[in-house]
Motif scaffolding. Structure first.
Motif, PDB file in Angstrom:
ATOM      1  N   LEU A  10      29.296  28.924  30.812  1.00 16.23           N
ATOM      2  CA  LEU A  10      30.731  28.923  30.503  1.00 16.23           C
ATOM      3  C   LEU A  10      31.316  30.331  30.428  1.00 16.23           C
ATOM      4  O   LEU A  10      32.029  30.694  29.492  1.00 16.23           O
ATOM      5  N   GLN A  11      31.023  31.125  31.440  1.00 17.84           N
ATOM      6  CA  GLN A  11      31.611  32.458  31.541  1.00 17.84           C
ATOM      7  C   GLN A  11      33.068  32.356  31.978  1.00 17.84           C
ATOM      8  O   GLN A  11      33.445  31.466  32.742  1.00 17.84           O
ATOM      9  N   ARG A  12      33.856  33.295  31.502  1.00 20.44           N
ATOM     10  CA  ARG A  12      35.261  33.342  31.912  1.00 20.44           C
ATOM     11  C   ARG A  12      35.341  33.501  33.426  1.00 20.44           C
ATOM     12  O   ARG A  12      34.593  34.272  34.024  1.00 20.44           O
ATOM     13  N   HIS A  13      36.279  32.768  34.042  1.00 23.05           N
ATOM     14  CA  HIS A  13      36.375  32.763  35.502  1.00 23.05           C
ATOM     15  C   HIS A  13      36.908  34.091  36.042  1.00 23.05           C
ATOM     16  O   HIS A  13      36.336  34.681  36.963  1.00 23.05           O
ATOM     17  N   TYR A  14      38.030  34.562  35.490  1.00 19.90           N
ATOM     18  CA  TYR A  14      38.674  35.778  35.997  1.00 19.90           C
ATOM     19  C   TYR A  14      38.995  36.723  34.842  1.00 19.90           C
ATOM     20  O   TYR A  14      39.327  36.266  33.739  1.00 19.90           O
ATOM     21  N   PRO A  15      38.977  38.030  35.080  1.00 20.13           N
ATOM     22  CA  PRO A  15      39.480  38.965  34.070  1.00 20.13           C
ATOM     23  C   PRO A  15      40.982  38.754  33.877  1.00 20.13           C
ATOM     24  O   PRO A  15      41.679  38.348  34.814  1.00 20.13           O
ATOM     25  N   PRO A  16      41.502  39.025  32.697  1.00 17.63           N
ATOM     26  CA  PRO A  16      42.953  38.893  32.483  1.00 17.63           C
ATOM     27  C   PRO A  16      43.736  39.758  33.465  1.00 17.63           C
ATOM     28  O   PRO A  16      43.409  40.925  33.689  1.00 17.63           O
ATOM     29  N   GLY A  17      44.749  39.159  34.081  1.00 18.02           N
ATOM     30  CA  GLY A  17      45.638  39.906  34.960  1.00 18.02           C
ATOM     31  C   GLY A  17      45.098  40.198  36.341  1.00 18.02           C
ATOM     32  O   GLY A  17      45.736  40.931  37.113  1.00 18.02           O
ATOM     33  N   ALA A  18      43.949  39.650  36.701  1.00 16.99           N
ATOM     34  CA  ALA A  18      43.384  39.915  38.032  1.00 16.99           C
ATOM     35  C   ALA A  18      44.340  39.436  39.124  1.00 16.99           C
ATOM     36  O   ALA A  18      44.855  38.323  39.071  1.00 16.99           O
ATOM     37  N   ASP A  19      44.582  40.282  40.113  1.00 16.84           N
ATOM     38  CA  ASP A  19      45.476  39.933  41.222  1.00 16.84           C
ATOM     39  C   ASP A  19      45.058  40.721  42.466  1.00 16.84           C
ATOM     40  O   ASP A  19      45.450  41.869  42.630  1.00 16.84           O
ATOM     41  N   PRO A  20      44.264  40.111  43.334  1.00 21.17           N
ATOM     42  CA  PRO A  20      43.752  38.742  43.236  1.00 21.17           C
ATOM     43  C   PRO A  20      42.502  38.665  42.359  1.00 21.17           C
ATOM     44  O   PRO A  20      41.870  39.678  42.055  1.00 21.17           O
ATOM     45  N   GLY A  21      42.161  37.441  41.989  1.00 23.44           N
ATOM     46  CA  GLY A  21      40.877  37.197  41.357  1.00 23.44           C
ATOM     47  C   GLY A  21      39.849  36.843  42.414  1.00 23.44           C
ATOM     48  O   GLY A  21      40.188  36.576  43.566  1.00 23.44           O
ATOM     49  N   ILE A  22      38.588  36.848  42.026  1.00 24.68           N
ATOM     50  CA  ILE A  22      37.516  36.450  42.944  1.00 24.68           C
ATOM     51  C   ILE A  22      36.889  35.170  42.410  1.00 24.68           C
ATOM     52  O   ILE A  22      36.311  35.159  41.318  1.00 24.68           O
ATOM     53  N   CYS A  23      37.056  34.095  43.163  1.00 27.44           N
ATOM     54  CA  CYS A  23      36.404  32.830  42.828  1.00 27.44           C
ATOM     55  C   CYS A  23      35.092  32.773  43.605  1.00 27.44           C
ATOM     56  O   CYS A  23      35.096  32.646  44.827  1.00 27.44           O
ATOM     57  N   ASP A  24      33.997  32.893  42.884  1.00 28.14           N
ATOM     58  CA  ASP A  24      32.673  32.857  43.508  1.00 28.14           C
ATOM     59  C   ASP A  24      32.056  31.492  43.217  1.00 28.14           C
ATOM     60  O   ASP A  24      31.422  31.284  42.185  1.00 28.14           O
ATOM     61  N   ALA A  25      32.281  30.561  44.141  1.00 28.98           N
ATOM     62  CA  ALA A  25      31.807  29.190  43.959  1.00 28.98           C
ATOM     63  C   ALA A  25      30.649  28.860  44.896  1.00 28.98           C
ATOM     64  O   ALA A  25      30.386  27.686  45.167  1.00 28.98           O
ATOM     65  N   LEU A  26      29.973  29.885  45.404  1.00 28.29           N
ATOM     66  CA  LEU A  26      28.778  29.633  46.208  1.00 28.29           C
ATOM     67  C   LEU A  26      27.762  28.854  45.372  1.00 28.29           C
ATOM     68  O   LEU A  26      27.528  29.171  44.205  1.00 28.29           O
TER      69      LEU A  26
END
Length: 472
Positions: A329-345
């Motif tokens: 249950l790690q946080r998905h993105y850092p606050p304010g990330a633009d863009p964020g990186i979704c690593d769903a591999l």
């Protein structure tokens, strides 16, 4: 069929080829990343970080992103073989072992003139479809642009027939492909799949009962099944046959296979795409991107994910993170990330699957930059046969709704994605400033991009929760 027949790796090791391709892709844009790939001693376990790096290195640097795509494809084409020839010489430099003529099947059905999408036992159209699209956007299941694109098709039902186009469906029997939907809408389709009786019977049945026109390759030079073609071993014959078909060709790659064969199919399709675009410069290309990959994600989706993370109970999250050493249950993105990186591999899908799909994204990037019409849209996670036969993935899918991810049925997915294909071919879209932005437009990611938690950090829990659902 031997792994060395037709389109093949230069050796028996797909791992060696994959490392070479990824290192070459990164060499200009990220030399440190390229060296990390070359020095990797456990590729099958650690490939995930390198595939992520090949996305991150191109974010904010359009030139770097284009270089990664072009250099990765060039490396793959230099490596892969067709018999004794380099892959790039396969179509024009090898003798035909099979030739094809066209068998045409005219459907006897009546074309649908209104867009409808099957969903949970209903067929949604009109206001009901708009309402469902709005719910998916509100729930973070699809992007706002995807909803708007589908509604644009809904407002222009005359587009559904794709008059003037001939859509080549590589892997016509695939559950995620647009073959069924396009035929319902009265389109002209090439159905290309293996020359197996069961596969060809399904193709013929759908074609006969549909409202469309279907072209299938009928074999000339050798004995065997009358229709169908093997993209791996009969690539030259397929290319010559397709080159003579009418209409603007739309070459769609919907092929899937297990292991290294998937990479070989992606490369065969890529060689075919390159050839057809060179021969017929109006050729369009179509792909489906898997949501279980690494993507740069726009700020709107990042903000939703962070709001969900903030709203989730720390009473549940904190103990799980403590006992797992911070892995769960790690946080998905850092606050304010633009863009964020979704690593769903997903590790269970393996490095060959990741490479096969990344090659398609690279081709979409390079083709779009050269002015070719390209449709590449992120499809939602779907209960296809290839997924549910993997028990770990099936369990994770069954429990994913607990984390805000919706798993789609194949009929919903393939119709939704076919509608987005129609949109791309008719409405079109100007290239974005960066390739990652092109990939983010019209994404139907199923909720993976807007989930509160990093996907892999929730995957194990989803699987545990899903086991009970599967048993029930």
């Amino acid at each position: 069929m031997s792994e060395r027949e037709g389109v093949a790796f230069p050796s028996d090791s797909s791992t060696s080829a994959a490392r070479t391709v990824m290192a070459d892709a990164l060499r200009k844009a990220d030399p440190v990343g390229a060296r990390a790939v070359e020095n990797e001693t456990n590729w099958r376990r650690n490939y995930l970080v390198h595939f992520r790096r090949a996305v991150e290195a191109g974010v904010g640097e359009a030139t770097a992103a284009h270089a990664i795509a072009a250099d990765g494809l060039r490396s793959a084409h230099d490596l892969m073989r067709f018999g004794d020839l380099p892959l790039d010489q396969a179509i024009d430099g090898s003798a035909l072992t099979q030739a094809f003529h066209t068998r045409t099947v005219e459907g006897a059905g009546e074309a649908e003139t209104e867009l409808s999408i099957p969903y949970r036992g209903q067929r949604l159209s009109g206001r009901a479809l708009v309402d469902q699209l709005d719910r998916w956007v509100a729930d973070g299941v699809i992007t706002r642009s995807a909803s708007e694109a589908v509604q644009t098709v809904q407002d222009n039902p005359q587009w559904l027939r794709l008059d003037g186009d001939t859509v080549v469906v590589l892997g016509a029997g695939a559950e995620m492909g647009p073959y069924r939907a396009l035929l319902r809408w009265g389109a002209q389709v090439v159905a290309l799949d293996l020359p197996r009786d069961d596969v060809q019977e399904r193709i013929r049945t759908l074609a006969t009962e549909s409202a469309g026109r279907t072209f299938v390759p009928a074999r000339i030079l050798t004995h065997g099944d009358d229709t169908g073609a093997d993209l791996l071993t009969e690539l030259p014959g397929i290319a010559h046959w397709l080159g003579g078909l009418p209409g603007r060709l739309v070459l769609g790659n919907y092929c899937y296979a297990d292991g290294g064969t998937h990479v070989r199919l992606s490369m065969a399709a890529d060689a075919l795409a390159q050839h057809l675009v060179d021969q017929r410069d109006d050729t369009a290309l179509a792909f489906l991107a898997t949501p279980t990959d690494t993507f740069a994600v726009p700020a709107e989706e990042v903000q939703r994910a962070n709001e969900l993370y903030s709203s989730r109970s720390r009473l549940v999250r904190a103990p799980l993170r403590m006992v797992s050493g911070g892995r769960l249950l790690q946080r998905h993105y850092p606050p304010g990330a633009d863009p964020g990186i979704c690593d769903a591999l997903v590790p269970q899908q393996g490095p060959n699957y990741a490479l096969a799909k990344r090659l398609q994204r690279w081709r979409a990037t390079t083709a779009r930059a050269s002015g070719t019409t390209v449709s590449l849209n992120v499809a939602p996670a779907t209960r296809t046969r290839s997924v549910v036969k993997n028990k770990a993935l099936a369990a994770a899918y069954a429990g994913s709704h607990r984390f805000g991810v919706e798993i789609f049925d194949p009929a919903t997915s393939n119709t939704l994605m076919a509608a987005l294909l129609v949109h791309d071919l008719r409405a079109g879209a100007a290239p974005q400033a960066e390739p990652w932005q092109d990939e983010a437009v019209n994404a139907a990611h199923g909720g993976l991009w807007t989930a509160a938690y990093d996907p892999r950090s929730a995957l194990g829990l989803a699987a545990v929760l899903g086991i009970g659902a599967l048993r029930g």
